[in-house]
Motif scaffolding. Structure first.
Motif, PDB file in Angstrom:
ATOM      1  N   UNK A 168    -102.863  80.530 -43.940  1.00  0.00           N
ATOM      2  CA  UNK A 168    -102.250  79.570 -43.019  1.00  0.00           C
ATOM      3  C   UNK A 168    -102.162  78.172 -43.615  1.00  0.00           C
ATOM      4  N   UNK A 169    -103.141  77.769 -44.422  1.00  0.00           N
ATOM      5  CA  UNK A 169    -103.091  76.428 -45.013  1.00  0.00           C
ATOM      6  C   UNK A 169    -102.014  76.365 -46.088  1.00  0.00           C
ATOM      7  N   UNK A 170    -101.841  77.439 -46.856  1.00  0.00           N
ATOM      8  CA  UNK A 170    -100.745  77.490 -47.817  1.00  0.00           C
ATOM      9  C   UNK A 170     -99.408  77.411 -47.085  1.00  0.00           C
ATOM     10  N   UNK A 171     -99.283  78.135 -45.970  1.00  0.00           N
ATOM     11  CA  UNK A 171     -98.072  78.037 -45.131  1.00  0.00           C
ATOM     12  C   UNK A 171     -97.824  76.592 -44.708  1.00  0.00           C
ATOM     13  N   UNK A 172     -98.878  75.965 -44.246  1.00  0.00           N
ATOM     14  CA  UNK A 172     -98.756  74.595 -43.744  1.00  0.00           C
ATOM     15  C   UNK A 172     -98.271  73.654 -44.850  1.00  0.00           C
ATOM     16  N   UNK A 173     -98.821  73.807 -46.044  1.00  0.00           N
ATOM     17  CA  UNK A 173     -98.433  72.965 -47.177  1.00  0.00           C
ATOM     18  C   UNK A 173     -96.985  73.215 -47.568  1.00  0.00           C
TER      19      UNK A 173
END
Length: 307
Positions: A116-121
């Motif tokens: 999810x954090x990679x998605x957010x970035x």
């Protein structure tokens, strides 16, 4: 050469703040060097190492009944890191969600959208995706050259994203349209599925694919088209260049088109059912799509062949 997108080095695990912890529900393999360390180190975790490592097939942690890693504590932090330091976690934990494509003249790295954090970035980035390297980027590989032209085409902001997708397919001498959403929902429902939320999403799309008001959703997403651009460039970057032949590369171009169209359709269905579609919801569905399709070789290559 080591090549990576301009956002690659921005990633840092958000640990206990993550809603979809990668230490839950995934089999975690242990590399040989780390396995040797776990067997020889004397520490408070030694007994747990002995009791929670399986050697069936390849060495991996034995998940608890709730599918949690046995070293994930009640605060959703890793006991191995807090006890021994981050340098002593296994390779897969150090690297996740990074991926590395080994190509004839280079290694291409990136961040996987199953995190999810990679998605957010990735999806929040408004500037165009660029590839970076510490040395000059050169190649005579025809598939990589075609891929780089396709990436430029996907980032032509003078056109709507759907037009860019068509131009990218034309450049690759192929075509694709997501005509029958119900059929594709049935196809994906027939695949191996890991998360009940993915089944729910596919069911919502299948039940709401008719009479969707594309104009309303298009207006709603007018200032968020960069999310689809980043998703499409990520998909093409990750899968296109390691195709063994031009014909296989064309499948990956179609996969990029399919992924974009399907993500858009999922978003439209969510907008229709709830009356809103937030960035966090976009992250959720992109993460699920990646986890269920990209992180299952069987699902991914079956879809390539179907396309």
């Amino acid at each position: 050469m080591h090549i990576y997108p301009n956002y690659y080095k921005n990633f840092k695990c958000i640990a206990s703040r993550c809603k979809h912890n990668c230490c839950i529900g995934w089999e975690i393999g242990i590399d040989e060097n780390t396995l040797h360390f776990y067997h020889t180190v004397e520490c408070d975790l030694s007994e747990r190492f002995k009791n929670h490592i399986s050697f069936d097939d390849t060495a991996h942690f034995i998940l608890l009944e709730d599918e949690r890693c046995p070293f994930l504590n009640n605060h959703n932090l890793c006991d191995i890191i807090t006890t021994l330091g981050e340098e002593h976690i296994c390779d897969i934990c150090k690297e996740h969600p990074r991926f590395h494509n080994e190509l004839p003249d280079r290694t291409e790295s990136g961040l996987g959208l199953c995190c999810e954090e990679a998605c957010r970035i990735i999806l929040s980035q408004k500037e165009k995706m660029t590839l970076q390297c510490e040395s000059e980027i050169t190649t005579d590989d025809k598939i990589i050259i075609l891929r780089d032209k396709a990436l430029e085409t996907l980032q032509n902001r003078e056109k709507h994203m759907s037009e860019r997708i068509d131009d990218m397919l034309m450049l690759c001498n192929t075509s694709f349209k997501l005509y029958d959403i119900t059929r594709w929902c049935d196809v994906l429902l027939s695949f191996e599925r890991m998360d009940d939320s993915w089944t729910t999403l596919l069911t919502i799309l299948k039940e709401n694919n008719e009479h969707q008001n594309s104009y309303d959703f298009k207006n709603h997403m007018a200032d968020r088209e960069h999310e689809y651009e980043q998703f499409a460039t990520y998909t093409l970057y990750r899968h296109f260049a390691n195709a063994p032949t031009l014909q296989e590369a064309q499948k990956r171009a179609k996969f990029t088109a399919f992924s974009y169209a399907f993500l858009y359709a999922l978003g439209e269905a969510m907008y229709k059912t709830s009356g809103e579609f937030t960035f966090e919801t976009q992250i959720d569905i992109a993460r699920l799509f990646s986890s269920e399709i990209e992180y299952s070789d069987e699902n991914l290559y079956t879809l390539f062949d179907m396309l």
